[in-house]
Design an enzyme around this catalytic site. Structure first.
Site, PDB file in Angstrom:
ATOM      1  N   SER A   1       0.844  -1.199   0.000  1.00 48.65           N
ATOM      2  CA  SER A   1       0.000   0.000   0.000  1.00 48.65           C
ATOM      3  C   SER A   1       0.875   1.243   0.000  1.00 48.65           C
ATOM      4  O   SER A   1       2.034   1.214   0.448  1.00 48.65           O
ATOM      5  CB  SER A   1      -0.894   0.016   1.247  1.00 48.65           C
ATOM      6  OG  SER A   1      -1.499   1.276   1.444  1.00 48.65           O
TER       7      SER A   1
ATOM      8  N   TYR B   1       0.075   0.386  10.491  1.00 44.68           N
ATOM      9  CA  TYR B   1      -0.288  -0.084   9.150  1.00 44.68           C
ATOM     10  C   TYR B   1       0.879   0.118   8.196  1.00 44.68           C
ATOM     11  O   TYR B   1       1.232  -0.794   7.429  1.00 44.68           O
ATOM     12  CB  TYR B   1      -1.523   0.666   8.660  1.00 44.68           C
ATOM     13  CG  TYR B   1      -1.997   0.241   7.295  1.00 44.68           C
ATOM     14  CD1 TYR B   1      -2.494  -1.048   7.074  1.00 44.68           C
ATOM     15  CD2 TYR B   1      -1.967   1.122   6.215  1.00 44.68           C
ATOM     16  CE1 TYR B   1      -2.945  -1.441   5.815  1.00 44.68           C
ATOM     17  CE2 TYR B   1      -2.417   0.739   4.956  1.00 44.68           C
ATOM     18  CZ  TYR B   1      -2.897  -0.540   4.771  1.00 44.68           C
ATOM     19  OH  TYR B   1      -3.336  -0.930   3.520  1.00 44.68           O
TER      20      TYR B   1
END
Length: 318
Positions: A159, A185
Site C-alpha cells: 500500500s 499499518y
C-alpha cells in the site's frame, strides 16, 4: 536503470491485464479472496483458466465468492480453504494440506488502521501479525510447492501506506512507543515490500520470484476500522480532485500485472498503476512511489531473520 513500463495504466482492469493469457494448468492461491480486490483477482485468474484456491478465514463467505466467480467465468476448478493468518496452526494446516506445485501465491488479505493497540496471544501487534507474519509463515511454508512449479511468482499486496513508516526493528509491537494506527499499518505494508525483495534474492535460483504493489485507493471492507471522519476526508478529496478512487476491478489490475506480466518476471519490483514505481527518498513528501527503506536489501534480510525468530517462538517450536 529506467523504470519498467507496461501497456496498462490506472484505469485498466484485471480483465484487461489477463486478456490473451491462457492460465490453464496454473495453480494459484489468493488470500482474502472472498471480497474486494481479492475476489476480482480470483475472477480474473479464473477467467483465464487458472485453478484458484480462495484462502479465507470465513469459508462460507469464500464459498459465496467462489459461486459468484464460477457464475461469471464458467471455471469450476475453484476451491475454498480455511486460512486464519493470525493463527499459525491454521497456516500450518493449510500448508500441510497443499499438494503439488503452486504457480502463483497472492498475499492479498490484510487489516488496516486498528484504532487501538491490539496484541495477539503471542504479544504481536495485530496489523504486523496479520499483514506480514501470517503471510511470511504461509509463504515460507509453501516454498517447496512454489519451487516445484519451476517458474512461480509471489505477489505481495502492499500500500501507499508504507510511505508512513519503515519497519521499527527495535520496537515492532509498540512496547516502547505510542501506538498510532497508521504507523502500525505503514510498518506492516513496508514489511510486505521487503518480503518480496528478500524472497526474490533467496529463491530466484529455485525459479521463484516476488513482486509487491500498491493497488490504489479502493473503498472495500479493508476500511472497516477507519473512522468516519477519515473516510469523509477521503471522499471530500475525491470531490475536489485531490484524490481518485478505483473500482475493485481496477485495483486488482496491478495485482495481475505483478502476477502475469512478462515485464516483471525478474521479481523484486514495487508497482503502482500497473507500472514500476519510482523510488522516493525517506524524507520526501509524496503520495506515490516507493520508499528506499522498503527496497533496501539490508532491511529485507534483517526482516526475514526477525520473522523467522518470531515463528520460532511458537509454543510447538519450543
Amino acid at each position: 536503470m529506467p523504470l519498467i513500463t507496461t501497456a496498462f495504466d490506472a484505469t485498466s482492469t484485471a480483465a484487461d491485464v489477463v486478456a490473451g493469457h491462457d492460465l490453464t494448468g496454473t495453480r494459484a492461491v489468493v488470500t482474502g479472496g472472498a471480497s474486494g480486490i481479492g475476489t476480482e483477482t480470483v475472477r480474473a485468474l479464473a477467467s483465464a483458466g487458472a485453478e484458484v484456491t480462495i484462502a479465507v478465514r470465513d469459508p462460507e463467505q469464500g464459498a459465496r465468492a467462489a459461486q459468484d466467480v464460477v457464475g461469471t467465468t464458467g471455471n469450476t476448478t475453484l476451491r475454498v480453504a480455511h486460512l486464519d493468518l493470525l493463527d499459525l496452526d491454521s497456516v500450518a494446516a493449510f500448508v500441510a494440506d497443499w499438494d503439488g506445485p503452486l504457480h502463483l501465491l497472492v498475499n492479498n488479505a490484510g487489516v488496516m488502521a486498528l484504532p487501538q493497540l491490539t496484541l495477539t496471544d503471542r504479544g504481536w501487534e495485530t496489523q504486523f501479525a496479520t499483514n506480514h507474519l501470517g503471510h511470511f509463515a504461509l509463504t515460507t511454508g509453501l516454498h517447496r510447492a512454489l519451487a516445484a512449479a519451476e517458474g512461480a511468482r509471489i505477489v505481495s499486496v502492499s500500500s501507499t501506506g508504507h510511505l508512513a513508516s519503515p519497519v521499527h526493528f527495535d520496537d515492532l509491537h509498540f512496547a516502547h512507543r505510542e501506538y498510532d494506527p497508521w504507523q502500525a499499518y505503514g510498518q506492516s505494508k513496508t514489511a510486505n515490500v521487503l518480503l518480496a525483495v528478500e524472497a526474490t534474492r533467496r529463491w530466484a535460483e529455485d525459479g521463484v520470484v516476488a513482486n509487491a504493489l500498491m493497488p490504489g485507493g479502493i473503498m472495500t471492507n479493508l476500511q472497516r476500522h477507519v473512522s468516519q471522519d477519515v473516510i469523509d476526508g477521503w471522499e471530500r478529496a475525491q470531490r475536489e480532485g485531490r484524490a481518485t478512487f478505483k473500482t475493485p476491478e481496477q485495483g486488482a489490475a496491478t495485482t495481475l500485472v505483478a502476477a502475469v506480466a512478462p515485464e516483471f518476471a525478474t521479481g523484486g519490483h514495487y508497482l503502482e498503476d500497473c507500472q514500476e514505481a519510482r523510488t522516493v527518498g525517506d524524507d520526501e513528501r509524496t503520495r506515490d512511489g516507493v520508499r528506499a527503506w522498503a527496497l533496501d536489501p539490508g532491511n529485507a534480510e534483517r526482516l526475514w531473520a526477525v520473522s523467522e525468530e518470531h515463528l520460532d517462538q511458537r509454543p510447538d517450536a519450543e
